[in-house]
Design a protein around this motif. Structure first.
Motif, PDB file in Angstrom:
ATOM      1  N   LEU A 101      40.639  41.555  36.710  1.00  0.00           N
ATOM      2  CA  LEU A 101      41.552  42.515  37.242  1.00  0.00           C
ATOM      3  C   LEU A 101      41.142  42.531  38.733  1.00  0.00           C
ATOM      4  N   ASP A 102      42.030  42.179  39.657  1.00  0.00           N
ATOM      5  CA  ASP A 102      41.912  41.780  40.962  1.00  0.00           C
ATOM      6  C   ASP A 102      42.797  43.086  41.851  1.00  0.00           C
ATOM      7  N   PHE A 103      42.086  44.147  42.461  1.00  0.00           N
ATOM      8  CA  PHE A 103      42.565  45.260  42.916  1.00  0.00           C
ATOM      9  C   PHE A 103      43.506  45.218  44.134  1.00  0.00           C
ATOM     10  N   THR A 104      43.124  44.203  45.025  1.00  0.00           N
ATOM     11  CA  THR A 104      43.986  43.502  46.190  1.00  0.00           C
ATOM     12  C   THR A 104      45.381  43.235  45.753  1.00  0.00           C
ATOM     13  N   ALA A 105      45.377  42.360  44.775  1.00  0.00           N
ATOM     14  CA  ALA A 105      46.711  41.868  44.276  1.00  0.00           C
ATOM     15  C   ALA A 105      47.520  42.743  43.325  1.00  0.00           C
ATOM     16  N   THR A 106      46.848  43.590  42.537  1.00  0.00           N
ATOM     17  CA  THR A 106      47.235  44.298  41.746  1.00  0.00           C
ATOM     18  C   THR A 106      47.769  43.743  40.579  1.00  0.00           C
ATOM     19  N   GLU A 107      46.714  42.602  40.125  1.00  0.00           N
ATOM     20  CA  GLU A 107      46.972  42.196  38.868  1.00  0.00           C
ATOM     21  C   GLU A 107      46.069  42.039  38.077  1.00  0.00           C
ATOM     22  N   VAL A 108      46.156  41.777  36.410  1.00  0.00           N
ATOM     23  CA  VAL A 108      45.404  41.380  35.705  1.00  0.00           C
ATOM     24  C   VAL A 108      45.543  39.776  35.300  1.00  0.00           C
ATOM     25  N   ARG A 109      44.562  38.909  35.428  1.00  0.00           N
ATOM     26  CA  ARG A 109      44.955  37.559  35.256  1.00  0.00           C
ATOM     27  C   ARG A 109      43.993  36.992  33.959  1.00  0.00           C
ATOM     28  N   ALA A 110      44.626  36.089  33.140  1.00  0.00           N
ATOM     29  CA  ALA A 110      43.702  35.339  32.032  1.00  0.00           C
ATOM     30  C   ALA A 110      43.357  33.961  32.472  1.00  0.00           C
TER      31      ALA A 110
END
Length: 414
Positions: A101-110
């Protein structure tokens, strides 16, 4: 845990720590955990007393030095999916898939077990499976990823590809830098809260003040929707406030204060300790004591250098006009530091106990079973970031380079 950028001096300290670890590995020391004694308490619980535990610089079969075997991220590059701004959560599935989870990008990546980008599971938005200000994730099994969206005060559950399957409103409207709530083995979500009968006033009292609060853990049953609470303790919290040059009231931390730490045990009940001593209890939800772990450990003094460093660092951060207030706060520090720094439970139910250590020493944890059996200690060969997760015999966290850029890392326990 620090979340600030790593300065060149800190990088040099990390190199020195690694050299210390290598040098120590050439030594042999005898077991220091000894043979613990067991005693049945009047309540029916068991007291386990350890005559000693390994020192933080000891070497031997009881202490595992963990090193990074995977690091991924990028300072700059063509693939934006390898750029991280502010990591707030890392989770790993049994097949090695890593969710970030990247708060800056507001994304969860796998990512795959080798750190290669697979897909984006969640993005910024208001639709199903989308987030607005998430600060934590939790993987339940391999099929349900919970995301804590404090922008909506909502916990959202998605499948591994990002399809929303569940959501619920938070029963406790509280916020922390990284989401630390727990889901127990019975499908209940837990969050700590507190209450005080004392009237809150603004502005707060200038200087030192204290407030008495009652602490609870509130649970939410995901299946039935039932909400319940467990009373934990009543404690007095000291705080210090001053008025800045803009007329705003600001708090100052009083370092090295000891206090009670309470941790939800996913297998049931709680782990509890006062950080002033190495005495940790596992209790049931009704407050009954089941296991007590006791080990005599030396304390570290709060030195004049500690007090001076605090004043000078805060002067650099907030300005020299509050030096008098900072000197007053430094004088409020206790004579000795706490022994325990924190606790958490990993995915196998093992209790990890972090020790307070000198600022130039690596992170050091003792590990215990649910029954209080000592399982060995872990010393870090790197400086972990602001979050730490242990899943499937691997440690997951992040490290930062000299510019403060975070990189996801994995360190195997064996």
């Amino acid at each position: 845990m620090s979340r600030s950028p790593v300065a060149p001096a800190a990088a040099l300290a990390s190199i020195l720590l690694l050299a210390l670890t290598v040098a120590l590995s050439a030594c042999e020391t005898e077991s220091s955990a000894g043979n613990p004694t067991r005693e049945t308490l009047p309540t029916g619980g068991v007291l386990i007393q350890y005559p000693g535990l390994p020192a933080i610089d000891s070497v031997g079969p009881e202490v595992t030095d963990v090193q990074i075997d995977l690091q991924f991220g990028s300072v700059e590059g063509d693939d934006p999916n390898l750029l991280f701004g502010d990591i707030r959560g890392i989770q790993a599935a049994s097949d090695g898939t890593i969710y970030v989870l990247d708060f800056t990008a507001t994304e969860v990546r796998a990512y795959d077990p080798g750190g290669r980008y697979l897909r984006t599971v969640a993005r910024r938005g208001e639709g199903p499976g989308e987030i607005t200000a998430a600060n934590g994730i939790f993987l339940a099994g391999d099929t349900l990823l919970w995301m804590h969206d404090h922008g909506k005060w909502t916990v959202i559950g998605v499948d591994p590809v990002g399809n929303e399957v569940s959501r619920f409103q938070k029963p406790v409207l509280s916020y922390s830098y990284i989401w630390t709530a727990v889901f127990d083995d019975w499908g209940r979500y837990w969050r700590q809260t507190s209450h005080s009968d004392e009237e809150r006033t603004y502005p707060p009292p200038a200087g030192l003040s204290s407030t008495t609060r009652r602490r609870y853990y509130k649970s939410f049953d995901l299946a039935s929707g039932a909400i319940d609470s467990v009373f934990l303790s009543e404690s007095s919290v000291r705080s210090y406030h001053y008025q800045d040059s803009n007329g705003l009231w600001q708090p100052l931390p009083i370092l090295f204060q000891s206090g009670e730490r309470i941790l939800v045990n996913p297998a049931g009940g709680f782990w509890r300790a006062n950080t002033a001593s190495y005495r940790i209890a596992r209790t049931g939800e009704a407050g009954d004591t089941l296991v007590v772990i006791d080990a005599g450990m030396p304390t570290l003094p709060v030195t004049n250098e500690d007090r001076t460093d605090f004043v000078e660092e805060m002067v650099e951060f907030r300005g020299s006009e509050i030096r008098d207030e900072l000197e007053e706060v430094a004088a409020l520090m206790p004579e000795v530091k706490p022994i325990l720094a924190g606790m958490f439970v990993d995915d196998e139910g093992v209790l990890w106990v972090e020790r307070v250590r000198p600022s130039d020493a690596p992170a050091f944890y003792d590990r215990f079973s649910q029954d209080g059996d000592y399982l060995g200690s872990v010393r870090f060969g790197f400086r972990p970031g602001g979050g730490l997760w242990v899943q499937h015999d691997n440690i997951y966290t992040w490290v930062s380079d000299d510019l403060g850029v975070p990189f996801v890392v994995r360190a195997p326990l064996s």
